[in-house]
Design an enzyme around this catalytic site. Structure first.
Site, PDB file in Angstrom:
ATOM      1  N   TYR A   1     -27.911  -1.740  27.545  1.00  0.00           N
ATOM      2  CA  TYR A   1     -27.230  -2.344  26.386  1.00  0.00           C
ATOM      3  C   TYR A   1     -27.881  -1.822  25.101  1.00  0.00           C
ATOM      4  O   TYR A   1     -28.826  -2.425  24.584  1.00  0.00           O
ATOM      5  CB  TYR A   1     -27.357  -3.867  26.439  1.00  0.00           C
ATOM      6  CG  TYR A   1     -27.050  -4.480  27.786  1.00  0.00           C
ATOM      7  CD1 TYR A   1     -25.744  -4.768  28.163  1.00  0.00           C
ATOM      8  CD2 TYR A   1     -28.077  -4.778  28.680  1.00  0.00           C
ATOM      9  CE1 TYR A   1     -25.463  -5.337  29.404  1.00  0.00           C
ATOM     10  CE2 TYR A   1     -27.813  -5.349  29.919  1.00  0.00           C
ATOM     11  CZ  TYR A   1     -26.505  -5.620  30.274  1.00  0.00           C
ATOM     12  OH  TYR A   1     -26.241  -6.180  31.496  1.00  0.00           O
TER      13      TYR A   1
ATOM     14  N   SER B   1     -25.435 -10.817  20.357  1.00  0.00           N
ATOM     15  CA  SER B   1     -25.564 -12.033  19.562  1.00  0.00           C
ATOM     16  C   SER B   1     -26.544 -13.074  20.129  1.00  0.00           C
ATOM     17  O   SER B   1     -27.506 -13.453  19.465  1.00  0.00           O
ATOM     18  CB  SER B   1     -24.171 -12.638  19.393  1.00  0.00           C
ATOM     19  OG  SER B   1     -24.226 -13.904  18.862  1.00  0.00           O
ATOM     20  N   TRP B   2     -26.284 -13.583  21.356  1.00  0.00           N
ATOM     21  CA  TRP B   2     -27.184 -14.663  21.796  1.00  0.00           C
ATOM     22  C   TRP B   2     -28.512 -14.117  22.276  1.00  0.00           C
ATOM     23  O   TRP B   2     -29.531 -14.808  22.215  1.00  0.00           O
ATOM     24  CB  TRP B   2     -26.527 -15.671  22.743  1.00  0.00           C
ATOM     25  CG  TRP B   2     -26.164 -15.296  24.149  1.00  0.00           C
ATOM     26  CD1 TRP B   2     -25.848 -14.083  24.638  1.00  0.00           C
ATOM     27  CD2 TRP B   2     -26.057 -16.225  25.251  1.00  0.00           C
ATOM     28  NE1 TRP B   2     -25.530 -14.186  25.975  1.00  0.00           N
ATOM     29  CE2 TRP B   2     -25.655 -15.482  26.374  1.00  0.00           C
ATOM     30  CE3 TRP B   2     -26.241 -17.586  25.395  1.00  0.00           C
ATOM     31  CZ2 TRP B   2     -25.433 -16.060  27.636  1.00  0.00           C
ATOM     32  CZ3 TRP B   2     -26.024 -18.172  26.636  1.00  0.00           C
ATOM     33  CH2 TRP B   2     -25.628 -17.418  27.736  1.00  0.00           C
ATOM     34  N   ASP B   3     -28.538 -12.859  22.718  1.00  0.00           N
ATOM     35  CA  ASP B   3     -29.829 -12.227  23.021  1.00  0.00           C
ATOM     36  C   ASP B   3     -30.688 -12.214  21.752  1.00  0.00           C
ATOM     37  O   ASP B   3     -31.870 -12.563  21.773  1.00  0.00           O
ATOM     38  CB  ASP B   3     -29.656 -10.767  23.470  1.00  0.00           C
ATOM     39  CG  ASP B   3     -28.787 -10.595  24.707  1.00  0.00           C
ATOM     40  OD1 ASP B   3     -27.666 -11.116  24.718  1.00  0.00           O
ATOM     41  OD2 ASP B   3     -29.230  -9.919  25.658  1.00  0.00           O
TER      42      ASP B   3
ATOM     43  N   GLN C   1     -20.177 -14.924  21.078  1.00  0.00           N
ATOM     44  CA  GLN C   1     -21.013 -15.362  22.212  1.00  0.00           C
ATOM     45  C   GLN C   1     -21.505 -16.787  21.933  1.00  0.00           C
ATOM     46  O   GLN C   1     -21.317 -17.313  20.843  1.00  0.00           O
ATOM     47  CB  GLN C   1     -22.190 -14.395  22.393  1.00  0.00           C
ATOM     48  CG  GLN C   1     -21.881 -13.257  23.348  1.00  0.00           C
ATOM     49  CD  GLN C   1     -23.122 -12.493  23.775  1.00  0.00           C
ATOM     50  OE1 GLN C   1     -24.082 -12.383  23.020  1.00  0.00           O
ATOM     51  NE2 GLN C   1     -23.094 -11.945  24.977  1.00  0.00           N
TER      52      GLN C   1
ATOM     53  N   ASP D   1     -20.650 -13.282  32.332  1.00  0.00           N
ATOM     54  CA  ASP D   1     -19.518 -12.359  32.448  1.00  0.00           C
ATOM     55  C   ASP D   1     -18.637 -12.490  33.694  1.00  0.00           C
ATOM     56  O   ASP D   1     -17.452 -12.729  33.595  1.00  0.00           O
ATOM     57  CB  ASP D   1     -20.019 -10.924  32.380  1.00  0.00           C
ATOM     58  CG  ASP D   1     -20.678 -10.605  31.046  1.00  0.00           C
ATOM     59  OD1 ASP D   1     -20.970 -11.539  30.301  1.00  0.00           O
ATOM     60  OD2 ASP D   1     -20.883  -9.423  30.765  1.00  0.00           O
TER      61      ASP D   1
ATOM     62  N   ARG E   1     -23.232  -5.139  39.479  1.00  0.00           N
ATOM     63  CA  ARG E   1     -22.356  -5.152  38.301  1.00  0.00           C
ATOM     64  C   ARG E   1     -20.970  -5.704  38.652  1.00  0.00           C
ATOM     65  O   ARG E   1     -20.563  -5.691  39.812  1.00  0.00           O
ATOM     66  CB  ARG E   1     -22.198  -3.719  37.748  1.00  0.00           C
ATOM     67  CG  ARG E   1     -23.483  -3.084  37.229  1.00  0.00           C
ATOM     68  CD  ARG E   1     -24.044  -3.775  36.010  1.00  0.00           C
ATOM     69  NE  ARG E   1     -23.060  -3.904  34.927  1.00  0.00           N
ATOM     70  CZ  ARG E   1     -23.290  -4.608  33.807  1.00  0.00           C
ATOM     71  NH1 ARG E   1     -24.426  -5.239  33.627  1.00  0.00           N
ATOM     72  NH2 ARG E   1     -22.363  -4.695  32.875  1.00  0.00           N
TER      73      ARG E   1
ATOM     74  N   GLU F   1     -33.813  -8.311  33.972  1.00  0.00           N
ATOM     75  CA  GLU F   1     -32.634  -8.990  33.400  1.00  0.00           C
ATOM     76  C   GLU F   1     -32.362 -10.294  34.158  1.00  0.00           C
ATOM     77  O   GLU F   1     -32.095 -11.343  33.585  1.00  0.00           O
ATOM     78  CB  GLU F   1     -31.431  -8.047  33.494  1.00  0.00           C
ATOM     79  CG  GLU F   1     -30.177  -8.535  32.810  1.00  0.00           C
ATOM     80  CD  GLU F   1     -29.066  -7.474  32.867  1.00  0.00           C
ATOM     81  OE1 GLU F   1     -29.267  -6.421  33.523  1.00  0.00           O
ATOM     82  OE2 GLU F   1     -28.012  -7.704  32.260  1.00  0.00           O
TER      83      GLU F   1
HETATM   84  C1  2M8 Z   1     -23.968  -9.062  29.505  1.00  0.00           C
HETATM   85  O1  2M8 Z   1     -22.724  -8.831  28.880  1.00  0.00           O
HETATM   86  C2  2M8 Z   1     -22.322  -7.542  28.402  1.00  0.00           C
HETATM   87  C3  2M8 Z   1     -21.020  -7.728  27.648  1.00  0.00           C
HETATM   88  O2  2M8 Z   1     -21.232  -8.572  26.552  1.00  0.00           O
HETATM   89  C4  2M8 Z   1     -22.123  -6.494  29.473  1.00  0.00           C
HETATM   90  O3  2M8 Z   1     -22.142  -6.815  30.672  1.00  0.00           O
HETATM   91  O4  2M8 Z   1     -21.952  -5.328  29.111  1.00  0.00           O
HETATM   92  C5  2M8 Z   1     -24.127 -10.593  29.694  1.00  0.00           C
HETATM   93  O5  2M8 Z   1     -25.194 -10.889  30.549  1.00  0.00           O
HETATM   94  C6  2M8 Z   1     -24.325 -11.248  28.323  1.00  0.00           C
HETATM   95  O6  2M8 Z   1     -24.545 -12.637  28.469  1.00  0.00           O
HETATM   96  C7  2M8 Z   1     -25.481 -10.603  27.560  1.00  0.00           C
HETATM   97  O7  2M8 Z   1     -25.578 -11.156  26.281  1.00  0.00           O
HETATM   98  C8  2M8 Z   1     -25.287  -9.083  27.465  1.00  0.00           C
HETATM   99  C9  2M8 Z   1     -26.490  -8.375  26.862  1.00  0.00           C
HETATM  100  O8  2M8 Z   1     -27.681  -8.784  27.485  1.00  0.00           O
HETATM  101  O9  2M8 Z   1     -25.060  -8.523  28.769  1.00  0.00           O
END
Ligand code: 2M8
Length: 451
Positions: A42, A47-49, A119, A181, A216, A414
């Site tokens: 990522y 946002s919430w992270d 989020q 997700d 995934r 994670e």
């Molecule tokens: C995950 O979500 C993203 C999409 O937003 C993804 O799978 O690509 C989820 O675990 C989400 O809750 C989290 O904020 C994000 C980044 O850690 O990954």
């Protein structure tokens, strides 16, 4: 760099101090210069992270903690929407900024580029905890003054655009908005979205090339994730049109429970910055009361509500414990909810109690598959705080300690396998590091100030 004046330095035992240093090293490794990416999978700001990273980092590196929130709010839309991703220039992610096409939305900023969904609203809580932990209180107060209008606009957006019939429960229009997700909670709603091949936008996944595909979401899910984004684009991200037409509309227990506490924390912030706390306390009370709709008397647990189906979702997920965190239950009800913990728990190590995000007895429980079974630190954080609120202090400590020990033994993953404790997903994960720092410091001075 450890700040020698950090609140945690004196309070922590040597082994925890070492762990805190490792957490800070993970955050520094993922630092992008203006914000922190969650991990290799990522490469942007989430946002919430970001909120959890900021509150965990506050006592140790106030400068970066503050910058984290400033950077996130730089992506806020004119209508108050706080986007779930603020993009960097990195391209190894799907869906990237080209796919979102948020320039179709009048309210979206031209820069920075963002996604077009939200989020869970944990940001006022993060800002408040940051303030309570900050070594430089006057600097942190300045941050609260700066963020207050954005936080009010964010909650205002949720109550204006995401509630219906004056009900006080916010709804989400995409599984990514709920943060969990590929939870089995969404299976029913996603299965109802029947697509012809022409309706599926063309896209290429990156997540299952970088990450282990066995951990995934499926292509079936991604087809629908992409379709829902394309549908929102067609509607120019107009909230009223999406509310009327989106085939996915859920009122989630976790999202709304976090909103209740964030409203309370916004009321605290209002007091510090010299504003009236009453409207935010009223929002907190409204949503706390509305959580009652999510209680299923027959199954004696909280379930997300599927607005299109007109009933609760069928899967029991750990989100059902979140109303404890919101303090929205009677003591009798809390006992029933705590009784359900056994379905989600596995004993690990000497005294560990791992909580999976889906019940072990659920036919869709998969211990490696993302939001369909693994242990997630955010769930431990929410459940532990909820148990503490209702006086289950020892159990609360055990739940937060288990998350900390999983990390100490295996690293900052994670998520974790609830049956073996093995780390899964991204191995150097910022969200986990932020939450560990927060839990090591618990109970934070924010809680103390609240009493
Ligand atoms: C995950 O979500 C993203 C999409 O937003 C993804 O799978 O690509 C989820 O675990 C989400 O809750 C989290 O904020 C994000 C980044 O850690 O990954």
């Amino acid at each position: 760099m450890i700040n020698p004046d950090a609140a945690g330095v004196e309070r922590l035992e040597v082994s925890d101090l070492e762990l805190a240093k490792e957490a800070l090293a993970i955050l520094d490794r993922n630092w992008l210069g203006h914000a922190t990416r969650p991990g290799r999978l990522y490469p942007h700001q989430w946002s919430w992270d970001a909120a959890c990273i900021a509150m965990g980092r506050a006592a140790w590196d106030q400068g970066r903690a503050e910058q984290e929130l400033r950077s996130l709010f730089a992506g806020q839309w004119d209508n108050g929407l706080l986007p779930h991703i603020v993009f960097t220039d990195a391209d190894r992610y799907f869906p990237g900024r080209e796919f979102w096409q948020t320039e179709r939305a009048a309210a979206a900023p031209r820069s920075p580029h963002t996604s077009g969904i939200v989020q869970p609203p944990i940001h006022a809580t993060a800002a408040w905890r940051l303030f309570c932990r900050a070594p430089d209180r006057s600097g942190a107060k300045q941050l609260l003054v700066e963020l207050f209008p954005g936080l009010v606009a964010w909650h205002g957006y949720l109550y204006r655009e995401r509630t219906r019939d004056g009900e006080g429960l916010a709804e989400v229009w995409h599984p990514w908005e709920a943060g969990m997700d590929n939870s089995p909670a969404w299976d029913g709603a996603l299965a109802r979205i029947v697509l012809t091949p022409e309706q599926i936008p063309s896209y290429e996944r990156v997540d299952n090339r970088i990450g282990d595909p066995g951990e995934r979401p499926s292509d079936f899910d991604y087809d629908r994730y992409s379709y829902l984004v394309a549908r929102m684009q067609e509607l120019s991200y107009d909230p009223a049109s999406i509310r009327a037409e989106c085939p996915f509309a859920i009122q989630p227990a976790l999202f709304n429970s976090l909103l209740v506490q964030s409203n309370r924390d916004l009321a605290q912030i209002a007091c510090v910055v010299g504003e009236d706390p009453e409207p935010y306390q009223a929002w907190a009370d409204l949503t706390a009361g509305a959580l009652e709709k999510l209680w299923d008397e027959e199954r004696r647990f909280y379930f997300d509500f599927d607005l299109r189906a007109g009933t609760w979702v069928s899967a029991a997920t750990a989100a059902g414990f979140a109303p404890l965190y919101a303090g929205a239950l009677s003591v009798e009800r809390a006992i029933m909810v705590v009784d359900s913990l056994v379905r989600f728990s596995s004993e690990l190590g000497e005294d560990g109690l791992a909580l999976s995000c889906v019940g072990h007895d659920d036919p869709d429980f998969r211990p490696r598959l993302y939001w369909r079974g693994p242990v997630w630190p955010i769930i431990h954080w929410v459940v532990s705080a909820g148990l503490r609120r209702y006086g289950y202090t020892q159990l609360a400590d055990r739940v937060s300690r288990t998350a900390i020990e999983l990390v100490r033994n295996g690293g900052f993953w994670e998520h974790y396998n609830p049956l073996t404790g093995d780390g899964q997903g991204d191995p150097s994960f910022s969200w986990t590091a932020g939450l560990v720092l927060d839990m090591l410091d618990a109970p934070p001075s924010a809680e103390e100030d609240r009493r």
